[in-house]
Design a protein around this motif. Structure first.
Motif, PDB file in Angstrom:
ATOM      1  N   CYS A  63       0.826  -1.208   0.000  1.00  0.00           N
ATOM      2  CA  CYS A  63       0.000   0.000   0.000  1.00  0.00           C
ATOM      3  C   CYS A  63       0.858   1.255   0.000  1.00  0.00           C
ATOM      4  N   ALA A 103     -13.380  -3.691  -0.648  1.00  0.00           N
ATOM      5  CA  ALA A 103     -12.013  -3.468  -1.109  1.00  0.00           C
ATOM      6  C   ALA A 103     -10.975  -3.917  -0.090  1.00  0.00           C
ATOM      7  N   ASN A 133      -5.650  -4.255   0.621  1.00  0.00           N
ATOM      8  CA  ASN A 133      -6.637  -3.306   0.131  1.00  0.00           C
ATOM      9  C   ASN A 133      -6.555  -3.294  -1.393  1.00  0.00           C
ATOM     10  N   ASP A 134      -7.716  -3.215  -2.037  1.00  0.00           N
ATOM     11  CA  ASP A 134      -7.765  -3.177  -3.495  1.00  0.00           C
ATOM     12  C   ASP A 134      -7.609  -1.740  -3.966  1.00  0.00           C
ATOM     13  N   ARG A 135      -6.402  -1.414  -4.385  1.00  0.00           N
ATOM     14  CA  ARG A 135      -6.062  -0.080  -4.901  1.00  0.00           C
ATOM     15  C   ARG A 135      -5.500  -0.267  -6.303  1.00  0.00           C
ATOM     16  N   ASP A 136      -6.402  -0.374  -7.254  1.00  0.00           N
ATOM     17  CA  ASP A 136      -5.996  -0.668  -8.630  1.00  0.00           C
ATOM     18  C   ASP A 136      -5.184  -1.964  -8.640  1.00  0.00           C
ATOM     19  N   ARG A 139      -3.130  -4.969  -2.759  1.00  0.00           N
ATOM     20  CA  ARG A 139      -1.840  -4.572  -2.193  1.00  0.00           C
ATOM     21  C   ARG A 139      -1.805  -4.911  -0.707  1.00  0.00           C
ATOM     22  N   CYS A 141      -1.069  -4.185   2.948  1.00  0.00           N
ATOM     23  CA  CYS A 141      -0.959  -2.977   3.775  1.00  0.00           C
ATOM     24  C   CYS A 141      -0.329  -3.267   5.127  1.00  0.00           C
TER      25      CYS A 141
END
Length: 147
Positions: A63, A103, A133-136, A139, A141
């Motif tokens: 993240c 997410a 966490n789904d960040r594009d 990832r 964290c």
């Protein structure tokens, strides 16, 4: 004759542009890290951190840069290797997504360290929990050892 040459040149230009576009798409697919699912992201992150020991590659799966607990674990493994004069084989096992909520996801994985020390094969395992966490793409964290 001029019309034929113009048509041939236009077709060749279109073929070249199509080839360039295809090459760009293939390159992007080959070079983009796989963060398609939480478990795949964790495996790729741990491979980069513990096996390849490549912090730049590992950063592609986090993240916000490093995950301190995993970095401390990697430093501890490297220190034990120097102390014992061996090289550990690292295996990531039993990776499972235990919770997904929108997410956010939680993944549990077992990290096995194996080495032959004084001719005796030894192995240690640690179970870890990772928060993602789904960040594009998924990832990592946070991570913590749970046993």
């Amino acid at each position: 004759m001029r019309t034929v040459l113009t048509v041939v040149a236009g077709v060749l230009a279109l073929l070249c542009l199509g080839g360039v576009a295809t090459a760009v798409v293939w390159y992007n697919r080959a070079s983009t890290p796989d963060r398609s699912t939480p478990d795949v992201a964790v495996i790729n992150y741990l491979q980069a951190t513990l096996v390849s020991r490549d912090p730049n590659r590992a950063g592609l799966f986090t993240c916000e840069g490093a995950v301190p607990s995993v970095d401390e674990f990697a430093a501890d493994v490297a220190g034990r290797e120097r102390e014992l004069g061996v090289s550990f084989s690292i295996n990531i096992e039993d990776v499972a997504v235990t919770e997904t909520a929108g997410a956010d996801a939680t993944v549990v994985a077992v990290i096995r360290r194996s080495a032959a020390i004084d001719g005796i094969h030894q192995s240690l395992t640690d179970t870890w929990r990772f928060e993602l966490n789904d960040r594009d793409g998924w990832r990592v964290c946070a991570g913590s050892r749970i046993s």
